[in-house]
Structures are given as C-alpha cells and as structure tokens.
Design a protein around this motif. Structure first.
Motif, short mmCIF file in Angstrom:
data_model
loop_
_atom_site.label_atom_id
_atom_site.label_comp_id
_atom_site.label_asym_id
_atom_site.label_seq_id
_atom_site.Cartn_x
_atom_site.Cartn_y
_atom_site.Cartn_z
N ASP A 49 -2.57 1.84 -4.33
CA ASP A 49 -1.60 0.97 -5.00
C ASP A 49 -0.63 0.36 -4.01
N HIS A 50 -0.16 -0.82 -4.35
CA HIS A 50 0.89 -1.47 -3.56
C HIS A 50 2.24 -0.92 -3.99
N LEU A 51 3.05 -0.51 -3.02
CA LEU A 51 4.41 -0.08 -3.35
C LEU A 51 5.13 -1.23 -4.04
N VAL A 52 5.23 -2.37 -3.36
CA VAL A 52 5.73 -3.58 -4.01
C VAL A 52 4.48 -4.33 -4.45
N GLU A 89 6.44 -0.25 -15.27
CA GLU A 89 7.70 -0.72 -14.69
C GLU A 89 7.52 -2.08 -14.02
N GLU A 90 6.42 -2.25 -13.30
CA GLU A 90 6.16 -3.52 -12.64
C GLU A 90 6.03 -4.66 -13.65
N ASN A 91 5.34 -4.41 -14.75
CA ASN A 91 5.16 -5.44 -15.78
C ASN A 91 6.50 -5.82 -16.40
N THR A 92 7.34 -4.84 -16.65
CA THR A 92 8.67 -5.11 -17.20
C THR A 92 9.49 -5.95 -16.23
N LEU A 93 9.46 -5.58 -14.96
CA LEU A 93 10.22 -6.32 -13.94
C LEU A 93 9.69 -7.74 -13.79
N LYS A 94 8.38 -7.91 -13.82
CA LYS A 94 7.81 -9.26 -13.70
C LYS A 94 8.27 -10.14 -14.85
N THR A 101 16.10 -13.37 -15.42
CA THR A 101 17.20 -12.43 -15.65
C THR A 101 17.41 -11.47 -14.49
N ILE A 102 16.49 -11.46 -13.51
CA ILE A 102 16.61 -10.63 -12.33
C ILE A 102 15.93 -11.36 -11.18
N THR A 103 16.41 -11.18 -9.98
CA THR A 103 15.79 -11.84 -8.83
C THR A 103 14.60 -11.03 -8.34
N LEU A 104 13.70 -11.72 -7.69
CA LEU A 104 12.55 -11.06 -7.10
C LEU A 104 13.00 -10.04 -6.07
N ALA A 105 14.01 -10.37 -5.29
CA ALA A 105 14.54 -9.43 -4.29
C ALA A 105 15.04 -8.16 -4.94
N THR A 107 14.04 -6.87 -7.81
CA THR A 107 12.92 -6.08 -8.32
C THR A 107 12.28 -5.27 -7.20
N ARG A 108 12.17 -5.89 -6.04
CA ARG A 108 11.58 -5.19 -4.89
C ARG A 108 12.44 -4.00 -4.50
#
Length: 117
Positions: A49-52, A89-94, A101-105, A107-108
């Motif tokens: 899996d990818h961490l980010v 969690e990744e799907n929610t953040l995407k 509502t949140i920056t990509l930075a 989320t990382r």
C-alpha cells in the motif's frame, strides 16, 4: 477553489495511469515484509500500500511511500489498522479535497500522522 494537483486527483480513474504494475509491488512486498516483521504472513494477506495514496497524490513508485499493510483477517493487527480501514479514511479525505473543504497538503499530513510506521 482547489489546486490543479487536487483537481487532477478528483478525476475518476486517473490513478490507473500512474499505478505501478503488480510485478513491481510484489517484488517490493517480498523485500519489505521481512523488514516489517511480516515474513510469515502470506502475500495474499498483505497489500503493498501507498502511505500517501495515489488518490491523494502520493508517489507511485517510491519505496518510502509503499509498505506491506495487513488486510482484514491477517491476524496481525487490530481491526483499525488494516488496508481496508485506511482505504476508508483515504476515500473520506479525497471527498473532502474534491469538495474544497480540506487541502491536499493537509490530507497528506493527516495520513502520515495516522498511518506512518
């Protein structure tokens, strides 16, 4: 407004273009699972899996962004530390990135804080 990089991450299917092939991730998994103390776990119970995640703009082939993560039922971790729970969690953040509502930075940063080993 979201950044151009975030906008690219919101395009359905774009990760297929950058996702490394299974021959690359399986070879890496076979090396890394020893270092992570998971040598006795069958490959089918681990996801390289990818961490980010790619969906959040993570580096596709960087070994520092990949690790063998137990799947549900692997018997090595609590149910909150599996590939499937990280995917949620990744799907929610995407969704939040794509909604602006949140920056990509951010989320990382959150993924690394929550999941780095």
């Amino acid at each position: 407004m979201i950044s151009p990089t975030a906008a690219r991450c919101c395009v359905s299917g774009w990760t297929a273009i950058v996702r490394p092939p299974a021959c690359y991730t399986t070879a890496l998994k076979n090396q890394q699972k020893i270092a992570y103390g998971e040598a006795s776990i069958p490959n089918a119970d681990l996801e390289e899996d990818h961490l980010v995640s790619l969906e959040l703009g993570g580096a596709p082939r960087d070994p520092k962004n990949l690790w063998p993560e137990p799947r549900d039922g692997a018997g090595t971790t609590g149910s909150d530390r599996t590939a499937e729970s990280k995917d949620k969690e990744e799907n929610t953040l995407k969704k939040q990135v794509c909604a602006g509502t949140i920056t990509l930075a951010r989320t990382r940063q959150q993924i690394v804080a929550d999941w780095a080993r």
